[in-house]
Motif scaffolding. Sequence first.
Motif, short mmCIF file in Angstrom:
data_model
loop_
_atom_site.label_atom_id
_atom_site.label_comp_id
_atom_site.label_asym_id
_atom_site.label_seq_id
_atom_site.Cartn_x
_atom_site.Cartn_y
_atom_site.Cartn_z
N PRO A 267 0.77 -1.35 -0.09
CA PRO A 267 0.04 -0.01 -0.22
C PRO A 267 0.69 1.22 -0.01
N GLY A 268 0.64 2.19 -0.82
CA GLY A 268 1.17 3.51 -1.04
C GLY A 268 2.38 3.38 -1.69
N LEU A 269 2.92 2.45 -2.40
CA LEU A 269 3.88 2.28 -3.33
C LEU A 269 3.48 3.09 -4.59
N ASP A 270 2.36 2.92 -5.28
CA ASP A 270 2.29 3.81 -6.44
C ASP A 270 2.19 5.08 -6.06
N LEU A 271 1.66 5.55 -5.12
CA LEU A 271 1.90 7.14 -4.56
C LEU A 271 3.34 7.57 -4.54
N LEU A 272 4.16 6.72 -3.80
CA LEU A 272 5.39 7.10 -3.80
C LEU A 272 6.24 7.06 -5.07
N ARG A 273 5.86 6.18 -6.10
CA ARG A 273 6.50 5.98 -7.41
C ARG A 273 5.94 7.36 -8.20
N GLU A 274 4.67 7.70 -8.23
CA GLU A 274 4.26 8.93 -8.90
C GLU A 274 4.65 10.05 -8.42
N THR A 275 5.18 10.25 -7.04
CA THR A 275 5.42 11.32 -6.50
C THR A 275 7.34 11.64 -6.93
N CYS A 276 7.78 10.55 -6.85
CA CYS A 276 9.22 10.36 -7.36
C CYS A 276 9.39 10.75 -8.81
N GLU A 277 8.53 10.46 -9.69
CA GLU A 277 8.35 10.64 -11.04
C GLU A 277 8.26 12.09 -11.41
N ARG A 278 7.47 12.68 -10.41
CA ARG A 278 6.75 14.17 -10.75
C ARG A 278 7.97 14.89 -10.23
N ASN A 279 8.81 14.53 -9.36
CA ASN A 279 9.95 15.40 -8.93
C ASN A 279 11.07 14.87 -9.28
N ASN A 280 11.39 14.10 -10.21
CA ASN A 280 12.62 13.85 -10.74
C ASN A 280 13.29 12.96 -9.99
N VAL A 281 12.92 12.29 -9.32
CA VAL A 281 13.62 11.33 -7.94
C VAL A 281 13.46 9.81 -8.40
N GLU A 282 14.70 9.20 -8.63
CA GLU A 282 14.80 8.03 -8.89
C GLU A 282 14.55 6.95 -7.50
N LEU A 283 13.49 6.17 -7.56
CA LEU A 283 13.09 5.15 -6.68
C LEU A 283 14.09 3.88 -6.74
N LEU A 284 14.82 3.54 -6.06
CA LEU A 284 15.75 2.53 -6.17
C LEU A 284 15.12 1.57 -5.28
N LEU A 285 14.14 0.71 -5.91
CA LEU A 285 13.32 -0.37 -5.35
C LEU A 285 14.18 -1.60 -5.59
N SER A 286 14.35 -2.47 -4.54
CA SER A 286 14.93 -3.64 -4.59
C SER A 286 14.55 -4.58 -3.55
N GLN A 287 14.64 -6.12 -3.98
CA GLN A 287 14.45 -7.02 -3.12
C GLN A 287 15.38 -7.14 -1.77
N MET A 288 15.29 -7.19 -0.69
CA MET A 288 16.25 -7.02 0.40
C MET A 288 17.13 -8.53 0.15
N GLY A 289 18.42 -8.13 0.13
CA GLY A 289 19.43 -9.19 -0.17
C GLY A 289 19.37 -10.30 1.21
N ILE A 290 20.19 -11.36 0.84
CA ILE A 290 19.98 -12.30 2.01
C ILE A 290 20.79 -11.94 3.15
N THR A 291 21.76 -11.18 3.10
CA THR A 291 22.47 -10.63 4.26
C THR A 291 21.44 -9.96 5.17
N SER A 292 20.92 -9.05 4.47
CA SER A 292 19.88 -7.79 5.16
C SER A 292 18.68 -8.63 5.71
N SER A 293 18.12 -9.58 4.90
CA SER A 293 17.17 -10.30 5.32
C SER A 293 17.38 -11.15 6.77
#
Length: 316
Positions: A267-293
Motif C-alpha cells: 500500500p502506498g507504493l504507487d503514490l511514492l512512485r508517482e511522487t518520485c517521477e513528478r519530482n525527478n527522483v529515482e526510486l531505487l526499489l530492490s528485493q532485500m538481499g540475503i544478508t539484510s534479510s
Amino acid sequence: MRVGLIVDSACDLPHEFATKHGLFILPVTAIINGETYIDTHDPVLTQQFYQSGLLEKGHHAETEAFSVEQIHDLFIEKIVPEYDIAICETVTRSRSQIYQNASDAMHTVMANYEVARKASGRAGKFSMRVIDSKQIFAGQGLLAAHTLKLIKQKVSKNALKYEVETFSDNIFTCVIPRDIHYIRERARRRGDKSVSAVAAFLGKALNLTPVIFGQGVEGKPVAKTFNFDIAVERVMSYAASRVEAGLLTPYVSLSCGLSWDEIEALPGLDLLRETCERNNVELLLSQMGITSSIYVGPGSICLSLAAEPHEFQDYQ
C-alpha cells in the motif's frame, strides 16, 4: 583515471542499477542451518532463498564477514588491476566486522599492490579508501548511489571521501520489522541489547508493528500500528511528502524482504512512485538481499532518503 566503488552484501540496491554502474560487491558469508553460502547479491540466488523458506524463522541463520585474507585477495585480484582509485563503503562498523577487516586488508594491499598492478599492465599509482557508511541496507544503497553521482562529477579523491562521510549524516531511514521477536533473538545472539525482551513481548501480545525511524542506525520507534499494511502506508506517505519538500540527492532507496508480487502490492507504493517521477527522483526499489534479510528478518522493509533535519511526524 578510473574510480571504482565497492560495497558489501548488506547494501541493498536494484541489481540492474548495480550492474549498470559497475559496483563491485564484497561478499558476506551466510550460515543457515549449518550450511555455508556466499552472498554476492545475485538476484537468482536471492530469489531461490525466498522461495525455499530458508530465511523464515525456525531456521538458524547467521552472517559472517569475509576474513582479512579473503578481502585482501579479492582486492588484489579484482580491484587493483581495474582501478586507479577504489572507494569501499561498508555497512556500519557498529553492526559488523566488515569495516575493520576491509580496513586491515586495505593496508596490506597498499603495501603490496605493485606486483599485481604491473602484471595487469596497468600503469601508475593505486590508492584506496575504506569508509564506514554508518548505514544499513537501503541507507547504504542510497549512499552508494550518491557516491556514484559524485564520481561522475569527477570530484577529487580527498574531496570525495569528505563529501561521502559528511553526506552520510543526512540520511534518514525507516525500518518496519515484520517480526520484532526475530530481531530481538538475532540481537541476543550478537550480544546487542538494543531490542528489549519487553518490547518483543508487547509486539507479540498486542500484535504491534513498529516504525523505527532515525539517522543511520540510530533509530527509535516513532509509530506503533496494529497492522503491517498500515505501517507501510504511513512510511510511504512520509517518503512521498518528504520528496515533495525536497531531498539532498535525487534518490529514494527502498528494500523489501518480500517476493516481487508482494512488493508490488504494498500500500502506498504507487503514490511514492508517482511522487518520485513528478519530482525527478529515482526510486531505487530492490528485493532485500540475503544478508539484510537475515539481519532484520524476512518480510521487513527499509526505506532511506537524504534531507535536511526533520522528524517523521513532520510529514504525517
